[in-house]
Design a protein around this motif. Structure first.
Motif, PDB file in Angstrom:
ATOM      1  N   ILE A 199      -7.139 -11.938  -8.764  1.00  0.00           N
ATOM      2  CA  ILE A 199      -6.187 -10.852  -8.478  1.00  0.00           C
ATOM      3  C   ILE A 199      -5.379 -10.510  -9.725  1.00  0.00           C
ATOM      4  O   ILE A 199      -5.279  -9.354 -10.135  1.00  0.00           O
ATOM      5  CB  ILE A 199      -5.233 -11.257  -7.320  1.00  0.00           C
TER       6      ILE A 199
ATOM      7  N   LEU B 230      -7.493  -8.936 -12.660  1.00  0.00           N
ATOM      8  CA  LEU B 230      -7.903  -7.546 -12.401  1.00  0.00           C
ATOM      9  C   LEU B 230      -6.706  -6.608 -12.446  1.00  0.00           C
ATOM     10  O   LEU B 230      -6.796  -5.501 -12.972  1.00  0.00           O
ATOM     11  CB  LEU B 230      -8.560  -7.441 -11.026  1.00  0.00           C
TER      12      LEU B 230
ATOM     13  N   LYS C 230     -16.600  -0.153 -10.397  1.00  0.00           N
ATOM     14  CA  LYS C 230     -15.135  -0.129 -10.476  1.00  0.00           C
ATOM     15  C   LYS C 230     -14.654  -1.221  -9.542  1.00  0.00           C
ATOM     16  O   LYS C 230     -14.972  -1.203  -8.342  1.00  0.00           O
ATOM     17  CB  LYS C 230     -14.597   1.239 -10.052  1.00  0.00           C
ATOM     18  N   ASN C 231     -13.928  -2.159 -10.081  1.00  0.00           N
ATOM     19  CA  ASN C 231     -13.504  -3.335  -9.307  1.00  0.00           C
ATOM     20  C   ASN C 231     -11.976  -3.302  -9.163  1.00  0.00           C
ATOM     21  O   ASN C 231     -11.264  -3.088 -10.134  1.00  0.00           O
ATOM     22  CB  ASN C 231     -13.947  -4.588 -10.076  1.00  0.00           C
ATOM     23  N   TYR C 232     -11.507  -3.468  -7.932  1.00  0.00           N
ATOM     24  CA  TYR C 232     -10.058  -3.377  -7.713  1.00  0.00           C
ATOM     25  C   TYR C 232      -9.654  -4.237  -6.512  1.00  0.00           C
ATOM     26  O   TYR C 232     -10.491  -4.647  -5.721  1.00  0.00           O
ATOM     27  CB  TYR C 232      -9.632  -1.914  -7.479  1.00  0.00           C
ATOM     28  N   ILE C 233      -8.367  -4.474  -6.432  1.00  0.00           N
ATOM     29  CA  ILE C 233      -7.828  -5.228  -5.306  1.00  0.00           C
ATOM     30  C   ILE C 233      -7.235  -4.234  -4.317  1.00  0.00           C
ATOM     31  O   ILE C 233      -6.360  -3.439  -4.673  1.00  0.00           O
ATOM     32  CB  ILE C 233      -6.742  -6.235  -5.752  1.00  0.00           C
ATOM     33  N   GLN C 234      -7.710  -4.306  -3.096  1.00  0.00           N
ATOM     34  CA  GLN C 234      -7.202  -3.406  -2.064  1.00  0.00           C
ATOM     35  C   GLN C 234      -5.917  -4.008  -1.489  1.00  0.00           C
ATOM     36  O   GLN C 234      -5.892  -5.165  -1.102  1.00  0.00           O
ATOM     37  CB  GLN C 234      -8.228  -3.259  -0.955  1.00  0.00           C
TER      38      GLN C 234
END
Lengths: 147, 147
Positions: free
Chosen positions: B68, B71, B142-146
């Motif tokens: 987390i 990113l 595209k990598n992300y934390i929701q």
């Protein structure tokens, strides 16, 4: 779940499904389609493929093509990201994510997947399907083809 | 490139880098930072970790946290997507993408990475860093934390 795919079953499935499959999937003018949300029965998988070195270059073309078409046209194919080991490029790993079991079934019965599957059967020395669980369910990937 | 990390070197690096590292990185109120573009010397890697079963639950917490924070706060950490085998959850694979060698160096010298690294040294039975090449350079994540 580790599965070694049954060669005979795959060929039979391919012969059935290839009926009526033209080459319209080879065109490269798709846009990315809208994606379905991940369902409870969705799949996150690492497919581990050992390619026969004699066919590596040819295999790559098939794999790249099926990746592009699946991502761009299938609402339930959320991720299809293929990489080759730098040390041994015949070792391929594909991170695949399907929104549901139904989306996966739809994918493997598609013309573009069957073209890849039947076209590369003789190039693949081994195939291992490792189903996995993301450590953090809030960690999300958006996968797309840049044009 | 497959590397087995040198335990002693890692501990030494950790002791140096932990100096001055507070726990402010544990807070969970980050937004995603802007990301750097991938450079020619960028890294795409599959890190393969075998966790000691006695420590699996604890290891997961460290791994989720460092994912987390990396990113959300590091412009050069483009992807950090960790999965556990369904059959053997002690087998962890992390797809990691760094924008450049500099971004990678910055990552491994960060307080949050060193907290993870030093905190989990005794939990990790083996670590293999497989550097890989995407089959299709136009296939993007595209990598992300929701939240």
């Amino acid at each position: 779940m580790k599965l070694r795919l049954n060669f005979v079953k795959q060929v039979a499935l391919g012969l059935i499904l290839l009926t009526g499959c033209g080459d319209q999937q080879s065109k490269k003018d798709y846009d990315m389609c809208e994606k379905l949300p991940m369902q409870n029965d969705g799949i996150v998988r690492l497919s581990k493929i050992q390619v026969n070195p004699d066919y590596l270059e040819e295999y790559m073309k098939y794999a790249v093509e099926v990746g592009i078409i699946s991502l761009e046209t299938e609402p339930g194919v959320l991720t299809m990201y293929a990489v080759a080991d730098k040390e041994n490029p015949c070792n391929i790993t594909i991170l695949e994510t399907y929104a549901s079991q139904e989306a996966y079934k739809s994918h493997i019965s598609s013309c573009h997947f069957q073209k890849y599957k039947q076209g590369t059967l003789h190039m693949v020395d081994s195939l291992l399907l490792d189903d996995v669980t993301p450590l953090n369910s809030n960690n999300k990937l958006k996968n797309y083809i840049q044009r």
